[in-house]
Design an enzyme around this catalytic site. Structure first.
Site, PDB file in Angstrom:
ATOM      1  N   THR A  22       0.903  -1.202   0.112  1.00 25.08           N
ATOM      2  CA  THR A  22      -0.063   0.173  -0.186  1.00 25.08           C
ATOM      3  C   THR A  22       0.868   1.409  -0.048  1.00 25.08           C
ATOM      4  OG1 THR A  22      -0.287  -0.023   2.599  1.00 25.08           O
ATOM      5  CG2 THR A  22      -1.805  -1.097   1.152  1.00 25.08           C
ATOM      6  N   LEU A  23       1.544   1.271  -1.134  1.00 23.18           N
ATOM      7  CA  LEU A  23       2.580   2.471  -1.051  1.00 23.18           C
ATOM      8  C   LEU A  23       1.884   3.776  -0.845  1.00 23.18           C
ATOM      9  CD1 LEU A  23       5.588   3.460  -1.593  1.00 23.18           C
ATOM     10  CD2 LEU A  23       4.987   3.439  -3.980  1.00 23.18           C
ATOM     11  N   GLY A  24       0.583   4.306  -1.716  1.00 26.23           N
ATOM     12  CA  GLY A  24       0.132   5.367  -1.725  1.00 26.23           C
ATOM     13  C   GLY A  24      -0.376   5.830  -0.085  1.00 26.23           C
ATOM     14  N   ASP A  25      -0.805   4.833   0.514  1.00 30.40           N
ATOM     15  CA  ASP A  25      -1.430   4.829   1.840  1.00 30.40           C
ATOM     16  C   ASP A  25      -0.175   5.219   2.790  1.00 30.40           C
ATOM     17  OD1 ASP A  25      -3.938   4.241   1.316  1.00 30.40           O
ATOM     18  OD2 ASP A  25      -3.925   2.300   2.027  1.00 30.40           O
TER      19      ASP A  25
END
Length: 159
Positions: free
Chosen positions: A144-147
């Protein structure tokens, strides 16, 4: 996201399994045995907390705030009364009486918990969670890179 106090290493026996919502499990309650034909184990997005709560309280009580508020109470003829409260809202999250066993809050994220434990109507432990001057582990799920990137400013604010 999981915000937790870093667990200490322990050689003590595993804590009884607990479910959701906040649950008390008698140490006499046995977990069902896994069958040989069970489905393959699913890997969690981050490592679980230590099997036994990491902090020692009076009278053999163990507690911590890893993956929610967790308590382990030794068996007692006199029994225990436990209350978990949210310090910021003043709400009682969970209250129960039991002879011994494990309790785990259903809220698994950061909450400023207060733990009160009575035995024979005498308050034997009261603890208010504070992260001040403590080492804190903040775990993000894998993939979950964006989170994760979006949470960085809040990690600095939490500090």
């Amino acid at each position: 996201m999981n915000v937790a106090t870093m667990p200490a290493k322990t050689d003590e026996p595993a804590m009884a399994p607990v479910g959701s919502p906040a649950t008390a499990v008698s140490s006499a309650t046995a977990a069902p045995a896994a069958s040989a034909s069970a489905a393959p184990e699913v890997k969690p997005p981050y490592p679980p907390p230590a099997a036994v709560p990491t902090q020692r309280g009076p009278l053999g009580i163990r507690f911590d705030f890893n993956n929610g508020c967790r308590l382990l109470l030794p068996e007692s003829e006199d029994g225990w009364r436990v209350r978990l409260s949210d310090l910021d809202t003043g709400n009682v999250i969970y209250e129960t009486s039991l002879k011994g066993g494990a309790i785990n809050s259903s809220k698994r994220y950061y909450v400023r918990f207060r733990i009160d434990v009575w035995q024979r109507e005498k308050l034997v432990m009261s603890h208010e969670y504070s992260a001040k001057d403590r080492e804190i582990l903040i775990q993000f799920p894998i993939g979950t890179l964006g989170d994760t990137m979006g949470w960085f400013p809040y990690a600095v604010k939490f500090q």
